[in-house]
Design a protein around this motif. Structure first.
Motif, short mmCIF file in Angstrom:
data_model
loop_
_atom_site.label_atom_id
_atom_site.label_comp_id
_atom_site.label_asym_id
_atom_site.label_seq_id
_atom_site.Cartn_x
_atom_site.Cartn_y
_atom_site.Cartn_z
N SER A 1 0.96 -1.33 -0.06
CA SER A 1 0.10 -0.08 -0.06
C SER A 1 0.93 1.32 -0.04
O SER A 1 0.53 2.33 -0.62
CB SER A 1 -0.99 0.04 1.06
OG SER A 1 -1.64 1.21 1.28
N SER A 2 1.88 1.35 0.75
CA SER A 2 2.91 2.31 0.79
C SER A 2 3.42 2.59 -0.47
O SER A 2 3.76 3.69 -0.91
CB SER A 2 4.03 2.16 1.84
OG SER A 2 4.79 3.35 2.04
N VAL A 3 4.04 1.48 -1.17
CA VAL A 3 4.46 1.77 -2.53
C VAL A 3 3.74 2.39 -3.36
O VAL A 3 3.86 3.11 -4.23
CB VAL A 3 4.91 0.18 -3.18
CG1 VAL A 3 5.48 0.36 -4.29
CG2 VAL A 3 6.05 -0.43 -2.27
N LEU B 1 11.05 3.40 1.39
CA LEU B 1 9.81 4.05 1.44
C LEU B 1 9.54 4.69 2.63
O LEU B 1 8.50 5.35 2.82
CB LEU B 1 8.70 2.84 1.61
CG LEU B 1 8.57 1.88 0.35
CD1 LEU B 1 7.66 0.77 0.68
CD2 LEU B 1 7.82 2.67 -0.61
N GLY B 2 10.43 4.73 3.71
CA GLY B 2 10.68 5.71 4.84
C GLY B 2 9.41 5.23 6.01
O GLY B 2 8.97 6.02 6.76
N LEU B 3 9.29 3.99 5.82
CA LEU B 3 8.44 2.90 6.89
C LEU B 3 9.15 2.98 8.11
O LEU B 3 10.39 2.88 8.12
CB LEU B 3 7.71 2.02 6.11
CG LEU B 3 7.00 2.10 5.36
CD1 LEU B 3 6.61 0.66 4.42
CD2 LEU B 3 5.76 2.99 5.38
N PRO B 4 8.67 2.85 9.23
CA PRO B 4 9.11 2.37 10.51
C PRO B 4 9.86 1.01 10.53
O PRO B 4 8.83 -0.06 10.20
CB PRO B 4 8.19 2.79 11.58
CG PRO B 4 7.04 2.58 10.88
CD PRO B 4 7.23 3.27 9.56
N ASN C 1 -0.16 7.29 9.34
CA ASN C 1 -0.62 8.35 8.83
C ASN C 1 -1.85 8.33 8.21
O ASN C 1 -2.58 9.41 8.25
CB ASN C 1 0.70 8.75 7.83
CG ASN C 1 1.94 9.15 8.37
OD1 ASN C 1 1.92 9.74 9.49
ND2 ASN C 1 3.04 9.08 7.56
N GLU C 2 -2.05 7.19 7.64
CA GLU C 2 -3.58 7.29 6.95
C GLU C 2 -4.59 7.11 8.17
O GLU C 2 -5.70 7.65 7.92
CB GLU C 2 -3.44 5.86 6.37
CG GLU C 2 -4.80 5.53 5.59
CD GLU C 2 -5.00 4.20 4.61
OE1 GLU C 2 -5.90 3.59 4.31
OE2 GLU C 2 -3.76 3.67 4.48
N ALA C 3 -4.45 6.29 9.34
CA ALA C 3 -5.20 6.20 10.33
C ALA C 3 -5.44 7.73 11.02
O ALA C 3 -6.66 7.84 11.45
CB ALA C 3 -4.55 5.20 11.25
N ALA C 4 -4.43 8.21 11.16
CA ALA C 4 -4.65 9.53 11.87
C ALA C 4 -5.26 10.70 11.01
O ALA C 4 -5.97 11.63 11.50
CB ALA C 4 -3.05 10.26 12.22
N THR C 5 -5.50 10.31 9.75
CA THR C 5 -6.42 11.24 8.88
C THR C 5 -7.64 10.76 8.49
O THR C 5 -8.25 11.29 7.73
CB THR C 5 -5.36 11.77 7.63
OG1 THR C 5 -5.21 10.56 6.93
CG2 THR C 5 -4.13 12.21 8.03
N ASP D 1 1.12 -3.22 15.79
CA ASP D 1 2.35 -2.88 14.84
C ASP D 1 2.02 -2.62 13.36
O ASP D 1 2.36 -1.72 12.57
CB ASP D 1 3.06 -4.25 14.74
CG ASP D 1 4.21 -4.43 15.86
OD1 ASP D 1 4.46 -3.34 16.39
OD2 ASP D 1 4.39 -5.60 16.11
N ILE D 2 0.69 -3.05 12.75
CA ILE D 2 0.23 -2.80 11.55
C ILE D 2 -0.32 -1.42 11.73
O ILE D 2 -0.01 -0.58 10.61
CB ILE D 2 -0.90 -3.77 11.05
CG1 ILE D 2 -0.44 -5.22 10.97
CG2 ILE D 2 -1.62 -3.24 9.61
CD1 ILE D 2 -1.44 -6.31 10.69
N LEU D 3 -0.93 -1.03 12.77
CA LEU D 3 -1.36 0.41 13.05
C LEU D 3 -0.47 1.36 12.87
O LEU D 3 -0.48 2.39 12.27
CB LEU D 3 -2.19 0.63 14.22
CG LEU D 3 -2.90 1.82 14.70
CD1 LEU D 3 -4.14 2.07 13.65
CD2 LEU D 3 -3.48 1.69 16.05
N TRP D 4 0.75 0.99 13.54
CA TRP D 4 2.11 1.81 13.40
C TRP D 4 2.45 1.86 12.04
O TRP D 4 2.61 3.24 11.53
CB TRP D 4 3.12 1.22 14.05
CG TRP D 4 4.16 2.12 14.48
CD1 TRP D 4 4.58 3.53 13.87
CD2 TRP D 4 5.49 1.76 15.09
NE1 TRP D 4 5.87 3.97 14.17
CE2 TRP D 4 6.27 2.96 15.06
CE3 TRP D 4 6.08 0.80 15.87
CZ2 TRP D 4 7.54 2.85 15.65
CZ3 TRP D 4 7.18 0.70 16.48
CH2 TRP D 4 7.97 1.71 16.43
#
Length: 294
Positions: free
Chosen positions: A43-45, A89-92, A173-177, A166-169
């Motif tokens: 999804s991030s890609v 991708l700049g993911l944690p 960004n998507e969850a927060a918006t 962990d998936i939520l982390w």
């Protein structure tokens, strides 16, 4: 993002300005734990707009290797190549690393192989966003109670809740918006629980949860009749629509006060009361339609 089965379907993405071909789907042989990290990474890609060639340049691996990783095809990928994509991708990295490790065990990779992979990459300490940490601290107990109702053991319940967080982390960004982060997170939890729960007639099987109730352990006259009625009740709860099932499970199986349920589910109190009302009526109809037992 991992989208729960009953979530509203989003509009098709605007691909007018996006380069490259439509991505191939995840291989059917990819396991549940494998998909737990692969779906958010994919999804991030796609949301980044990067082409496969650009991702190849950033990661340092061949197009074939990256394409196989994104499809979950072939051998389970080593942590080194997985980390290269995550970094590009700049993911944690920490949540992906935990999810990757669980999936490696699911793929029957030995402890020695996993340890060797981990030694190839030095992970810098990275803490989740403070808002994510506060959210998980607030919801962990309620989420674990709900998961335990379907998965029966504390170990499995805690494991699925940790996977969810962990998936939520990864999707923070998507969850927060999103419209309501509590609703977003709850649907994510439910999807992970439903993926792991046993099913009966196409619905999650709550009947084994009867034997963890107090009535199952009390030696009282009519105990068999009580257990039989509870089996019917729990089976009926599992047949409710998901929102109604959630309210019934949290209230009747987990003992949660009705005033707290809206906060956990990400519903307004008025909607939660309406859902509870419909759930009670539906349960009465379902139980009434059951064949009388001798």
């Amino acid at each position: 993002m991992i989208r729960p089965p009953d979530a509203e379907q989003p509009p098709p993405p605007d691909t007018g300005g996006r380069r490259g071909r439509k991505p191939a789907p995840i291989c059917e042989t990819a396991g549940l734990s494998h998909r737990a990290w692969l779906e958010p990474v994919r999804s991030s890609v796609f949301s980044s707009g990067l082409t496969l060639d650009e991702l190849v340049c950033r990661s340092g691996y061949s197009k074939t290797r990256i394409s196989e990783l994104l499809r979950g095809n072939g051998y389970y990928p080593a942590w080194e190549i997985t980390f290269s994509v995550v970094r590009a991708l700049g993911l944690p990295a920490p949540p992906v690393c935990r999810l990757w490790t669980a999936a490696a065990r699911e793929a029957r990779k030995g402890a020695g192989w996993i340890e060797h992979c981990m030694q190839q990459v030095v992970l810098e300490p990275e803490a989740p966003p403070l808002a994510h940490q506060a959210f998980t601290d607030a919801m962990r107990a309620a989420y674990t109670e709900y998961a335990r109702a379907f998965l029966l053991t504390d170990h499995r319940a805690r494991w699925v809740v940790a996977e969810t967080f962990d998936i939520l982390w990864l999707c923070w960004n998507e969850a927060a918006t999103s419209r309501d982060i509590r609703r977003y997170a709850w649907r994510l939890l439910r999807s992970r629980v439903m993926a792991r729960a046993d099913h009966h007639d196409g619905r999650p099987d709550l009947r084994p949860a009867v034997f963890s109730t107090r009535e199952a352990h009390d030696s009282v006259p009519g105990r068999f009749v009580v257990l039989t009625e509870l089996v019917d009740l729990f089976d009926a709860i599992a047949r409710l629509p998901y929102d109604q099932m959630d309210v019934a499970v949290l209230h009747h199986l987990c003992g949660m006060d009705l005033d707290r349920i809206p906060h956990v589910l990400g519903m307004s109190p008025a909607i939660a009361r309406a859902v509870d009302h419909h759930a009670r009526a539906a349960l009465e109809d379902l139980l009434r339609s059951c064949s009388p037992r001798e």
